[in-house]
Design a protein around this motif. Structure first.
Motif, short mmCIF file in Angstrom:
data_model
loop_
_atom_site.label_atom_id
_atom_site.label_comp_id
_atom_site.label_asym_id
_atom_site.label_seq_id
_atom_site.Cartn_x
_atom_site.Cartn_y
_atom_site.Cartn_z
N GLN A 547 0.83 -1.20 0.00
CA GLN A 547 0.00 0.00 0.00
C GLN A 547 0.87 1.25 0.00
OE1 GLN A 547 -2.79 -0.56 3.36
NE2 GLN A 547 -4.40 -0.48 1.84
N SER A 548 0.55 2.18 -0.90
CA SER A 548 1.25 3.45 -0.95
C SER A 548 0.56 4.46 -0.05
CB SER A 548 1.28 3.98 -2.39
OG SER A 548 1.96 3.10 -3.24
N PHE A 549 1.37 5.33 0.57
CA PHE A 549 0.80 6.41 1.36
C PHE A 549 0.38 7.58 0.47
CE2 PHE A 549 4.63 4.95 3.91
CZ PHE A 549 3.95 3.89 4.48
N ARG A 550 1.17 7.79 -0.60
CA ARG A 550 0.96 8.95 -1.46
C ARG A 550 1.40 8.59 -2.87
NH1 ARG A 550 3.88 13.47 -3.28
NH2 ARG A 550 2.76 15.47 -3.18
N THR A 551 0.55 8.87 -3.83
CA THR A 551 0.88 8.64 -5.24
C THR A 551 0.73 9.96 -5.99
OG1 THR A 551 0.02 6.38 -5.08
CG2 THR A 551 0.33 7.28 -7.29
N GLY A 600 -8.76 7.88 -0.54
CA GLY A 600 -8.55 9.01 0.35
C GLY A 600 -8.59 10.33 -0.41
N PRO A 601 -8.18 11.43 0.22
CA PRO A 601 -8.25 12.74 -0.42
C PRO A 601 -7.25 12.86 -1.56
CG PRO A 601 -7.11 12.89 1.68
CD PRO A 601 -7.66 11.50 1.60
N ALA A 602 -7.57 13.73 -2.53
CA ALA A 602 -6.70 13.94 -3.68
C ALA A 602 -6.81 15.40 -4.11
CB ALA A 602 -7.07 13.01 -4.83
N VAL A 603 -5.75 15.88 -4.78
CA VAL A 603 -5.72 17.26 -5.26
C VAL A 603 -5.19 17.26 -6.69
CG1 VAL A 603 -4.72 19.55 -4.97
CG2 VAL A 603 -5.39 18.24 -2.96
N VAL A 618 -2.19 14.41 -7.04
CA VAL A 618 -1.70 13.73 -5.83
C VAL A 618 -2.87 13.04 -5.14
CG1 VAL A 618 -0.61 14.01 -3.58
CG2 VAL A 618 0.17 15.38 -5.52
N GLN A 619 -2.69 11.77 -4.84
CA GLN A 619 -3.70 10.98 -4.13
C GLN A 619 -3.08 10.44 -2.84
OE1 GLN A 619 -4.77 7.19 -5.85
NE2 GLN A 619 -6.88 7.36 -5.17
N ARG A 620 -3.78 10.59 -1.72
CA ARG A 620 -3.27 10.12 -0.42
C ARG A 620 -4.13 8.97 0.10
NH1 ARG A 620 -1.22 15.37 3.01
NH2 ARG A 620 -0.88 16.79 1.28
N ASN A 621 -3.47 8.12 0.91
CA ASN A 621 -4.16 6.98 1.52
C ASN A 621 -4.01 7.09 3.04
OD1 ASN A 621 -5.01 4.48 2.51
ND2 ASN A 621 -4.26 3.37 0.72
N PRO A 622 -4.96 7.76 3.71
CA PRO A 622 -4.82 7.96 5.16
C PRO A 622 -4.82 6.67 5.96
CG PRO A 622 -7.00 8.65 4.41
CD PRO A 622 -6.19 8.36 3.19
N LEU A 717 17.99 13.57 0.92
CA LEU A 717 16.89 13.42 -0.02
C LEU A 717 15.59 13.76 0.68
CD1 LEU A 717 15.63 12.48 -2.70
CD2 LEU A 717 15.54 10.17 -1.73
N PRO A 718 14.97 14.91 0.35
CA PRO A 718 13.65 15.20 0.91
C PRO A 718 12.58 14.48 0.09
CG PRO A 718 14.42 17.08 -0.37
CD PRO A 718 15.48 16.02 -0.46
N LEU A 719 11.66 13.84 0.77
CA LEU A 719 10.63 13.08 0.07
C LEU A 719 9.31 13.25 0.81
CD1 LEU A 719 9.83 10.94 -2.07
CD2 LEU A 719 10.28 9.22 -0.32
N GLN A 720 8.31 13.69 0.07
CA GLN A 720 6.99 13.80 0.69
C GLN A 720 6.37 12.41 0.76
OE1 GLN A 720 4.41 16.80 -0.92
NE2 GLN A 720 2.86 16.49 0.66
N MET A 721 6.17 11.93 1.99
CA MET A 721 5.64 10.59 2.20
C MET A 721 4.12 10.57 2.18
SD MET A 721 8.37 8.72 2.70
CE MET A 721 7.77 7.25 3.52
N TYR A 722 3.51 11.68 2.65
CA TYR A 722 2.05 11.71 2.71
C TYR A 722 1.59 13.15 2.56
CZ TYR A 722 -2.74 11.23 4.37
OH TYR A 722 -4.11 11.27 4.47
#
Length: 722
Positions: A547-551, A600-603, A618-622, A717-722
């Motif tokens: 499962q991905s946290f953020r795609t 989950g929420p998406a923008v 961007v799609q998130r999986n809370p 390496l900065p990475l947005q996880m969620y």
């Protein structure tokens, strides 16, 4: 706290008032008196006692005395004993500092503390104890062990067996105990075993009584045994036939079975440890406890391997084993308890198997982690390339009417200039190459001399300029779809300057209508038109997780913004996404829409660059984020730190310095340090042994979760996880 010394002279009018209050109070006390509860305020106190009256309590009293604890304790013991209070200890509490006393059917607890700040003084506490199962103490008895809740009594009477027997025959009856016969005991047992070598035994029952406090009292067994010194040993306990014959299982301790009920129990270790132990004081006869362990151990795959040598206090010792462990069960009797000791130890073969499995798991985790890190780096590089492709390399002109000492490019956005501090920041849709060329071309004719720099990359450049003793340091760095420019130095300082903001000149929008309708790419996880000039998709998840946290999808489409917006509204609706009307922004040059998707929420964000429409979806999986414990607190952002390097690193952000151990976030320490931050833009500094500090910036929004991973070479390496 309020204190009244004993012996203090009280004015006559106070005594008169006290007498009146006493007369009123005595009426209510007499009406509701409880003969099982002692009036602790009427108990004797040591001379010089000062009672604390700040917190009146009918069941406890506290007073201070002018002597040390070592002197106060024996003095209180003697004082109470002289007033008819008999001291005793509770079973299994022989070393307790709490003193216990009994007088008739009333109980009393006494403990001591040092007076605050006064080692030469001590504080004495009297607290009432209710005795629910009262039994007689022989006068002059010694070695008294008593528990008034069951009851249990063990002591040595100073009288011979016959005299002690006569005492109990009369005194048990005097407080309501009735001697059982085989006929009256038939409701509990078929027969009474009253045979005792060198002694005698009797059984008693007590009816419920409000006056004496007995309620559902189980029958008791009195055993008197003649001693060699002429005295008599007394033992009173709940009759064995009134105890449970089949024990139920309580919750495990250290992963080992525990019977119920128990008076005390403790465990050391867990099912994953090499060695674990469980001990308990079971409130049952030994045969019932032994039957419990026969049943429970067999149900868990343990085998009994014969008897083991008995240790002091043991009555039963059994060797046990399972596929992975060997163990030892010991049972003995103390007071009216069956004492349990159960230990389990991993076999050498199991230890080797666990070590091998752990190494394989660690190696797999490390491989997965390194693979995931490489994927993240690759995805980040691909994303940067997509974003860089949308940046313009076209030559820049200076923004007219700029009030900053440093010229601004015509497309500068979000300008923040603080002349008093000598700081300037803005962002631009031009590339790093175009912006560095603009400043080199603008500053050189003005007399500024550039110093050589080793950092001059397509996504980041640093420049140093000097002129007449003043200097300007500039950092130009690609940050997502924009390039961030920050400058500071004495060359930017303006006395009494006020912060100013400049608005960029709006670039002329040229939109080219696509020649054919936009069609979805069937191979893309998130919708994107097949008519794209560039596209990239990335997802964040932990190694081994599906499962991905953020795609995130990023793309550039050679079509009008309106066409692309219509495409996404159609495709996302077909996938079950619902558009949220609140906060939607749609203009000729940009669009920003929020959606609710099944995961989950998406923008969705659309913009314009180089005559194309840029896409960020961007799609998130809370649910996955919460399960992985990376979900930030409400209204905050979460920062997770990892270190794949060989040495400890430290990171300073928001006035907090956090040490990141080597390997944090790896197999030995899967979860590295985490911080929760308010939303905003932060400067952070990374320090590694033997290297200069590296300073970067990070912007976080409420609900974001970012990871900062220190690579083997010290890169971050900065990475947005969620």
């Amino acid at each position: 706290m309020a204190m009244i010394p004993r012996g203090m002279q009280v004015p006559a009018r106070w005594r008169l008032l006290a007498c009146g209050l006493f007369l009123m109070a005595s009426c209510s006390i007499a009406a509701g008196a409880d003969e099982g509860i002692v009036d602790v305020h009427a108990l004797p106190q040591i001379e010089g006692a000062v009672e604390d009256i700040s917190r009146p309590d009918p069941y406890s009293v506290e007073y201070r005395v002018p002597t040390r604890q070592a002197v106060t304790l024996p003095a209180v013991q003697k004082l109470l004993s002289d007033n008819g209070w008999v001291p005793y200890v509770m079973p299994l509490e022989e070393k307790s500092s709490l003193l216990k006393f009994r007088k008739g059917r009333q109980g009393l607890s006494v403990h001591f503390t040092q007076a605050p700040g006064r080692p030469d003084q001590s504080v004495v506490y009297y607290t009432t104890d209710r005795i629910y199962g009262n039994v007689p103490f022989p006068e002059g008895a010694s070695d008294i062990v008593f528990d008034g809740t069951r009851p249990y009594l063990g002591c040595i009477a100073p009288t011979p067996l016959d005299a002690t027997s006569d005492f109990y025959s009369s005194q048990m009856a005097a407080i309501g105990w009735q001697k059982l016969t085989p006929e009256t005991a038939a409701r509990w047992t078929r027969g009474l075993d009253e045979t005792v070598p060198n002694g005698l035994r009797a059984f008693y029952a007590h009816a419920d009584s409000k006056e004496t406090g007995f309620y559902q009292q189980k029958p008791v067994m009195l055993t008197l045994t003649r001693r060699d010194d002429g005295r008599t040993h007394v033992d009173i306990r709940v009759a064995p036939f009134a105890l449970p014959g089949e024990l139920k299982a309580d919750s495990d301790l250290a992963g080992l079975p525990r019977p119920s009920p128990t008076k005390t129990a403790m465990g050391l270790g867990s099912a994953s440890d090499n060695k674990r132990e469980m001990s308990a004081a079971a409130m049952a006869e030994l045969p019932a406890v032994l039957a419990f362990y026969h049943r429970e151990l067999a149900a868990r795959g343990w085998h009994e391997d014969g008897s083991a040598p008995l240790a002091p206090g043991d009555e039963v010792a059994i060797k046990i084993s399972s596929a992975e462990e060997t163990g030892l069960l010991r049972l003995g009797r103390k007071y009216d308890f069956t004492m349990v000791s159960l230990t389990a130890q991993l076999k050498d073969s199991a230890l080797a198997a666990r070590a091998k499995a752990k190494k394989e798991a660690d190696d797999k985790f490390l491989g997965d982690a390194l693979g995931a890190a490489k994927q993240l780096i690759t995805a980040d590089e691909a994303r940067r390339k997509v974003q860089a492709a949308a940046l313009s390399d076209a030559p820049l002109n200076a923004l007219a009417d700029s009030k900053t000492p440093l010229p601004l490019p015509e497309n500068a956005e979000g300008v923040n200039f603080e002349g008093g501090e000598g700081r300037l920041e803005f962002s631009s849709s031009s590339s790093v190459k175009a912006l560095t060329a603009f400043y080199r071309a603008s500053l050189k004719p003005a007399g500024w001399k550039e110093q050589p720099s080793v950092i001059n990359q397509p996504n980041m450049a640093m420049m140093e300029f000097s002129k007449s003793g003043k200097s300007i340091s500039m950092t130009v760095m690609q940050m997502g779809p924009k390039v961030n420019v920050s400058a500071n130095g004495s060359g930017l300082v303006i006395a009494a300057a006020k912060p100013v903001e400049a608005k960029s000149r709006q670039a002329k929008v040229v939109q080219t209508k696509s020649k054919e309708p936009l069609t979805p790419d069937p191979d893309s996880a998130l919708p994107v038109p097949t008519q794209h000039s560039s596209t990239g998709i990335s997802s964040t998840k932990f190694p081994g997780s599906e499962q991905s946290f953020r795609t995130e999808l990023e793309a550039s489409i050679p079509a009008e913004l309106g066409e692309v917006l219509a495409f996404y509204r159609t495709e996302l609706t077909n996938r079950g996404w619902q558009e949220k009307a609140d906060g939607a922004i749609v203009t000729a040059e940009r669009a920003e829409l929020a959606f609710t998707s099944p995961e989950g929420p998406a923008v969705l964000k659309l913009g314009r660059a180089r005559d194309e429409t840029t896409v960020s979806l961007v799609q998130r999986n809370p649910q996955a984020a919460a399960k992985a414990d990376i979900m930030p607190k409400a209204g905050q952002a979460r920062l997770m730190l990892g270190n794949m390097g060989p040495k400890e690193a430290s990171l300073t952000i928001n006035n907090q310095t956090v040490k990141i151990a080597a390997g944090a976030g790896g197999p030995q320490s899967p979860k590295g340090p985490m911080l929760d931050l308010p939303p905003g833009k932060y400067q952070y500094a990374l320090r590694l042994p033997g290297r200069p500090a590296r300073t970067e910036s990070l912007t976080v929004a409420a609900g974001d979760a970012w990871g900062l991973l220190v690579g083997p070479n010290g890169d971050v390496l900065p990475l947005q996880m969620y």
